[in-house]
Structure formats: structure tokens, C-alpha cells
Design an enzyme around this catalytic site. Structure first.
Site, PDB file in Angstrom:
ATOM      1  N   ARG A  13      36.289  27.497  -5.037  1.00 41.13           N
ATOM      2  CA  ARG A  13      36.041  27.882  -3.643  1.00 41.13           C
ATOM      3  C   ARG A  13      34.643  27.500  -3.197  1.00 41.13           C
ATOM      4  O   ARG A  13      34.414  27.154  -2.062  1.00 41.13           O
ATOM      5  CB  ARG A  13      36.254  29.396  -3.500  1.00 41.13           C
ATOM      6  CG  ARG A  13      36.100  29.901  -2.083  1.00 41.13           C
ATOM      7  CD  ARG A  13      37.024  31.066  -1.781  1.00 41.13           C
ATOM      8  NE  ARG A  13      36.842  32.193  -2.692  1.00 41.13           N
ATOM      9  CZ  ARG A  13      36.496  33.411  -2.292  1.00 41.13           C
ATOM     10  NH1 ARG A  13      36.288  33.637  -1.018  1.00 41.13           N
ATOM     11  NH2 ARG A  13      36.382  34.381  -3.149  1.00 41.13           N
ATOM     12  N   TYR A  14      33.667  27.599  -4.102  1.00 43.58           N
ATOM     13  CA  TYR A  14      32.291  27.213  -3.797  1.00 43.58           C
ATOM     14  C   TYR A  14      31.998  25.914  -4.540  1.00 43.58           C
ATOM     15  O   TYR A  14      32.454  25.723  -5.664  1.00 43.58           O
ATOM     16  CB  TYR A  14      31.320  28.301  -4.252  1.00 43.58           C
ATOM     17  CG  TYR A  14      31.628  29.659  -3.667  1.00 43.58           C
ATOM     18  CD1 TYR A  14      31.366  29.920  -2.329  1.00 43.58           C
ATOM     19  CD2 TYR A  14      32.224  30.655  -4.437  1.00 43.58           C
ATOM     20  CE1 TYR A  14      31.663  31.149  -1.782  1.00 43.58           C
ATOM     21  CE2 TYR A  14      32.531  31.885  -3.899  1.00 43.58           C
ATOM     22  CZ  TYR A  14      32.249  32.137  -2.566  1.00 43.58           C
ATOM     23  OH  TYR A  14      32.548  33.348  -2.036  1.00 43.58           O
ATOM     24  N   ARG A  19      30.539  25.923  -8.423  1.00 42.92           N
ATOM     25  CA  ARG A  19      31.016  26.848  -9.444  1.00 42.92           C
ATOM     26  C   ARG A  19      32.509  27.125  -9.310  1.00 42.92           C
ATOM     27  O   ARG A  19      33.046  27.125  -8.194  1.00 42.92           O
ATOM     28  CB  ARG A  19      30.235  28.155  -9.417  1.00 42.92           C
ATOM     29  CG  ARG A  19      30.111  28.819  -8.062  1.00 42.92           C
ATOM     30  CD  ARG A  19      28.754  29.519  -7.999  1.00 42.92           C
ATOM     31  NE  ARG A  19      28.655  30.484  -6.891  1.00 42.92           N
ATOM     32  CZ  ARG A  19      28.284  30.119  -5.668  1.00 42.92           C
ATOM     33  NH1 ARG A  19      28.089  28.852  -5.367  1.00 42.92           N
ATOM     34  NH2 ARG A  19      28.174  31.039  -4.718  1.00 42.92           N
ATOM     35  N   CYS A  47      44.027  42.878 -20.000  1.00 44.11           N
ATOM     36  CA  CYS A  47      42.743  43.573 -19.931  1.00 44.11           C
ATOM     37  C   CYS A  47      42.763  44.717 -20.931  1.00 44.11           C
ATOM     38  O   CYS A  47      43.838  45.152 -21.359  1.00 44.11           O
ATOM     39  CB  CYS A  47      42.524  44.169 -18.545  1.00 44.11           C
ATOM     40  SG  CYS A  47      42.379  42.914 -17.274  1.00 44.11           S
ATOM     41  N   CYS A  61      42.414  48.566 -14.308  1.00 41.47           N
ATOM     42  CA  CYS A  61      41.726  49.381 -13.311  1.00 41.47           C
ATOM     43  C   CYS A  61      42.632  49.494 -12.084  1.00 41.47           C
ATOM     44  O   CYS A  61      43.132  48.488 -11.597  1.00 41.47           O
ATOM     45  CB  CYS A  61      40.403  48.736 -12.925  1.00 41.47           C
ATOM     46  SG  CYS A  61      39.466  48.201 -14.357  1.00 41.47           S
ATOM     47  N   CYS A  88      41.868  47.173  -9.115  1.00 44.82           N
ATOM     48  CA  CYS A  88      41.686  45.750  -9.410  1.00 44.82           C
ATOM     49  C   CYS A  88      42.166  44.853  -8.269  1.00 44.82           C
ATOM     50  O   CYS A  88      43.262  45.035  -7.760  1.00 44.82           O
ATOM     51  CB  CYS A  88      42.437  45.385 -10.679  1.00 44.82           C
ATOM     52  SG  CYS A  88      42.275  43.644 -11.098  1.00 44.82           S
ATOM     53  N   ARG A 134      42.892  41.787  -8.568  1.00 41.07           N
ATOM     54  CA  ARG A 134      43.895  40.837  -9.061  1.00 41.07           C
ATOM     55  C   ARG A 134      45.127  41.565  -9.604  1.00 41.07           C
ATOM     56  O   ARG A 134      45.826  41.055 -10.478  1.00 41.07           O
ATOM     57  CB  ARG A 134      43.297  39.923 -10.137  1.00 41.07           C
ATOM     58  CG  ARG A 134      42.202  39.009  -9.617  1.00 41.07           C
ATOM     59  CD  ARG A 134      42.170  37.651 -10.306  1.00 41.07           C
ATOM     60  NE  ARG A 134      41.109  36.838  -9.748  1.00 41.07           N
ATOM     61  CZ  ARG A 134      39.909  36.656 -10.344  1.00 41.07           C
ATOM     62  NH1 ARG A 134      39.648  37.204 -11.519  1.00 41.07           N
ATOM     63  NH2 ARG A 134      38.991  35.905  -9.772  1.00 41.07           N
ATOM     64  N   ASP A 137      38.126  45.220  -1.873  1.00 47.98           N
ATOM     65  CA  ASP A 137      38.905  44.289  -1.046  1.00 47.98           C
ATOM     66  C   ASP A 137      40.212  44.920  -0.534  1.00 47.98           C
ATOM     67  O   ASP A 137      40.746  45.814  -1.170  1.00 47.98           O
ATOM     68  CB  ASP A 137      39.258  43.042  -1.868  1.00 47.98           C
ATOM     69  CG  ASP A 137      38.027  42.225  -2.222  1.00 47.98           C
ATOM     70  OD1 ASP A 137      37.171  42.050  -1.334  1.00 47.98           O
ATOM     71  OD2 ASP A 137      37.923  41.775  -3.376  1.00 47.98           O
ATOM     72  N   ASP A 178      33.743  40.286   0.466  1.00 46.82           N
ATOM     73  CA  ASP A 178      34.469  39.031   0.328  1.00 46.82           C
ATOM     74  C   ASP A 178      35.392  38.930   1.540  1.00 46.82           C
ATOM     75  O   ASP A 178      36.248  39.786   1.739  1.00 46.82           O
ATOM     76  CB  ASP A 178      35.276  39.034  -0.975  1.00 46.82           C
ATOM     77  CG  ASP A 178      35.080  37.749  -1.751  1.00 46.82           C
ATOM     78  OD1 ASP A 178      34.988  36.685  -1.096  1.00 46.82           O
ATOM     79  OD2 ASP A 178      35.037  37.799  -2.990  1.00 46.82           O
ATOM     80  N   LYS A 237      32.030  35.001   0.175  1.00 46.17           N
ATOM     81  CA  LYS A 237      31.234  36.228   0.063  1.00 46.17           C
ATOM     82  C   LYS A 237      30.114  36.271   1.095  1.00 46.17           C
ATOM     83  O   LYS A 237      29.474  35.265   1.370  1.00 46.17           O
ATOM     84  CB  LYS A 237      30.586  36.290  -1.313  1.00 46.17           C
ATOM     85  CG  LYS A 237      31.546  36.551  -2.456  1.00 46.17           C
ATOM     86  CD  LYS A 237      30.760  36.747  -3.749  1.00 46.17           C
ATOM     87  CE  LYS A 237      31.657  36.968  -4.945  1.00 46.17           C
ATOM     88  NZ  LYS A 237      32.421  35.758  -5.305  1.00 46.17           N
TER      89      LYS A 237
END
Ligand SMILES: *Cc1c(COP(=O)(O)O)cnc(C)c1O
Ligand code: SF4
Length: 393
Positions: free
Chosen positions: A121-122, A125, A134, A138, A141, A143, A302, A339, A346
């Protein structure tokens, strides 16, 4: 399970013996990982959970799975139904509202996926998803959508495509391994992945995003540290959300990482009912500095389906930052990040310190809300307060 009389908070916490673990087993990450609590029948071991609560958890877990390490479970205080650690890992009926305004993928990660599991996206990076697993799932989360999808696969074909993409894109200098949690992979697997990426000349740094120092600190072993040393510079980005997560075990894990040359940075997610108080974030950030972890970002939660109950209004984050500035070390103050849904990326937010301008005199507001004038050597037409605003849809 035998219980002492409930005379102190400690009595409402599970201990290694409650899981039938010896000290040696408890301190091995393989034991922690394979003994994760993930079925309703496992919850019956928790003497303070009522049957109807277990049923409610089970109904949510059918939609969004759950799994918690015995270690993290042992940090929860069961006498408090609103315990901030419990809230992060135990399924809540609020995750499955009848009408949900969130999206499964608000950041449009799917549309930025250029190779299997690679999000670009950037410009300089990329994020590479290594696994969907995981140590703990969480509840907040972003995702969450991935938990039930087939894993991105550790297969050779996928990694060949990822490596090929990285080799062809010389503008990429920072690779962020994410997931899921990359540190749920074995040492051998990680060694191989890091080794392959390291061979690409233009990749300068590797970042590993992992909640393992918080959720399964036993994973940070001498042999893992040796691998990191071999393939550095590696930066680790973790996620402490509450001061009570900074335990002796977590401190030891972070100190081992720093000792082998891996700087640890922290991204806290701002969560309603968990850490949405200045005092809580201040205590967290000061505690992080004590274990040599730098508070990097404070993230606005988010708009992801199943996490609505965690979201706070934007002013909360700004208010918390203002509360930190001037009352604690600048090193302990993270940036508050939002975001933007879609292709926005961001954005960092803070209280506006620019008040007005009169000629070369600028009026600025400090952390205490007092306004001071400042002689500006710059030009009026480059005024930070006179920027042209264009809105993008
Ligand atoms: C957040 C993010 C990064 C890393 O951003 P930094 O601000 O450098 O920490 C990289 N790629 C994607 C897709 C991201 O969402
Ligand atoms: S450890 Fe990270 S990826 Fe895994 S569930 Fe928690 S927030 Fe999501």
C-alpha cells in the site's frame, strides 16, 4: 479444582496447577500453544464461569473462533466481569449484533494484495501475511476475517511468488511480517523465511508484528534470539494494551529481544472498556519504557465487523494524547493513528496547537491549553493554518 477462600484478588485467578502443568511445562511455549483453551468444554475448568455464560461464549465462538493460552488466561481476574484482559480474549455477544455497520475488510487489504498474502500500500514497505494462526485471538482484531479462511499456506509456490515480487520491486526496503502471528511458526520455518528475504539486496530492514511477548512470552527463547541475531536488523512490533500485561514474563521476553539487537516497539489499540482512560495509557506507556519498549502508535480501532463495541469516538484518542503531553516523558507518548477506510492509508491525529497568525507572529497553544506567541521566520503563504483543504471520497 480446589479453591482457597476468596480473600484476595489472587484467588480469582487461575494458576499453573489449575491446568495440571509443572513449572517446566508452563515455561515451554510448545506446551502453552498446544494447551490453548479453545472449546466450551475447556471453559468448564474455570470455576467462576456459569453455565449460561459458557453457552453464550460458545454461540459467539461459532462465528468468530476463540483461543487463549493458559498463560494469558492466568492473568484474568474472574471476579470482575469487565476485566480489561478478559474483554480482549473472551468472546462477547456484542461481536454478533443483529445489524452491523462494520466491514470485514475496511482497509481494502484484498485489493492491495499483489502476491499471495503480500499487501503493498505504501511505496517503500510491504506487509506479508505468514500464517493465520495466533497465540490468542483478540476479539478486537482487524483481521478477524482471516481466522476462518484457509491459511495462506506455507507452501513453496506461495513463497516463491512473494520472493519473486520482492526481488522485482526494488523500491521496497522494509518488509513487515504479519499474520496471524509469525512467531507461532517454528524456528526452522522462521529461519528459512528470514534467510530468503535477507538475500534480497534492496531489503534494508525486516519487521515482525507479533503479540507473542504479551500472549505467549515463553516463545522468546535463546534459539529464536540467535535466529534474529543472524538475520538482523530486525525490529519487533508488539501490542501491549493494558498495564497488567506487563508481567515479569513479558518483561523478560522483551529484554531478551533487546539484548539480541531487536528493538521492540509497541502498537496499542485504543479499546473501549480496556484502556480508554488517560491514566491507563500513561501507566502502560511508562511501564513499557521500563522494559525498554518504545510506545510507537496508539491506534483508533478500525470499523471492522464484530468489533463495534470496542470503538471509541476520535476525540478520545486526542484527549488521551493531550493528557500525556507535558505530564510524562516524550518517549512515552505514542502517535495516535487512524487508518482511513478505502485507499486513504494512515493519518496521525493530535490536538491542534495552531491558533492564529498576525503577520509574522503566530499564536500556538501548549499542552496546558495556554496560548503563546511565537516569532515565525517563515512565510505567511506557507502558513500551517492556511492550507487548502480538498476532500477525497
Ligand atoms: C500500517 C501499514 C504499514 C506500516 O506502516 P508504518 O507507518 O511504517 O508503521 C505498511 N503497510 C501496510 C499495508 C500497513 O497497513
Ligand atoms: S495477535 Fe494480532 S493478528 Fe492475532 S488476533 Fe491478536 S490482533 Fe489479530
Amino acid at each position: 479444582m480446589t479453591r482457597q477462600p476468596a480473600s484476595s484478588a489472587a484467588c480469582f485467578r487461575l494458576e499453573p496447577a489449575d491446568f495440571g502443568a509443572s513449572a517446566a511445562e508452563w515455561n515451554r511455549w510448545e506446551w502453552q500453544f498446544t494447551h490453548r483453551i479453545h472449546r466450551p468444554v475447556d471453559l468448564e475448568r474455570i470455576p467462576w464461569l456459569m453455565r449460561d455464560e459458557i453457552d453464550r461464549i460458545d454461540r459467539v465462538a461459532r462465528i468468530y473462533p476463540f483461543a487463549v493460552t493458559p498463560y494469558f488466561l492466568s492473568l484474568i481476574r474472574w471476579d470482575d466481569p469487565e476485566d480489561p484482559l478478559r474483554r480482549q480474549v473472551i468472546p462477547n455477544p456484542a461481536e454478533t449484533p443483529s445489524a452491523d455497520s462494520g466491514s470485514l475488510d475496511p482497509l481494502c487489504e484484498k485489493s492491495h494484495t499483489e502476491a499471495p498474502g503480500l499487501i503493498h500500500r505504501y511505496r517503500d514497505r510491504v506487509v506479508v501475511l505468514t500464517t493465520h494462526r495466533c497465540a490468542v485471538y483478540c476479539r478486537h482484531c482487524f483481521r478477524k476475517r482471516l481466522w476462518k479462511e484457509p491459511p495462506p499456506g506455507d507452501d513453496a509456490i506461495r513463497w516463491n511468488k512473494v520472493i519473486d515480487y520482492l526481488e522485482r520491486h526494488e523500491e521496497v526496503r522494509d518488509v513487515l511480517l504479519s499474520g496471524g502471528d509469525p512467531l507461532t511458526l517454528t524456528d526452522d520455518r522462521l529461519d528459512e523465511i528470514l534467510c530468503r528475504i535477507r538475500r534480497i539486496r534492496h531489503i534494508e530492514i525486516l519487521r515482525i508484528g507479533s503479540r507473542v511477548p504479551v500472549a505467549m512470552p515463553q516463545r522468546i527463547t535463546p534459539s529464536l534470539c540467535r535466529i534474529f541475531e543472524d538475520h538482523g536488523p530486525i525490529w519487533l512490533v508488539t501490542q501491549f494494551n493494558h498495564p497488567r500485561e506487563i508481567t515479569p514474563e513479558a518483561a523478560r521476553a522483551c529484554e531478551q529481544l533487546t539484548r539480541c539487537g531487536v528493538p521492540v516497539n509497541n502498537q496499542t489499540v485504543l479499546l473501549r472498556g480496556v484502556n480508554d482512560q488517560v491514566d491507563s495509557i500513561r501507566e502502560l506507556c511508562r511501564g513499557l519504557l521500563r522494559i525498554r519498549v518504545r510506545p510507537y502508535y496508539l491506534h483508533q480501532c478500525d470499523p471492522v465487523s464484530g468489533t463495534e463495541h470496542f470503538r471509541t469516538p476520535l476525540y478520545k484518542g486526542i484527549e488521551i494524547l493531550s493528557g500525556l503531553q507535558g505530564t510524562t516523558s516524550g518517549l512515552a507518548v505514542p502517535r495516535f493513528m487512524v487508518d482511513l477506510p478505502g485507499r486513504g492509508g494512515k493519518v496521525s491525529l493530535q490536538a491542534d496547537s495552531f491558533v492564529s497568525r498576525q503577520g509574522s507572529r503566530v499564536f500556538l497553544r501548549n499542552h496546558a491549553g495556554e496560548v503563546f506567541s511565537y516569532e515565525d521566520p517563515g512565510r505567511e503563504d506557507l502558513d500551517p493554518g492556511s492550507g487548502v483543504v480538498r476532500a477525497f471520497a
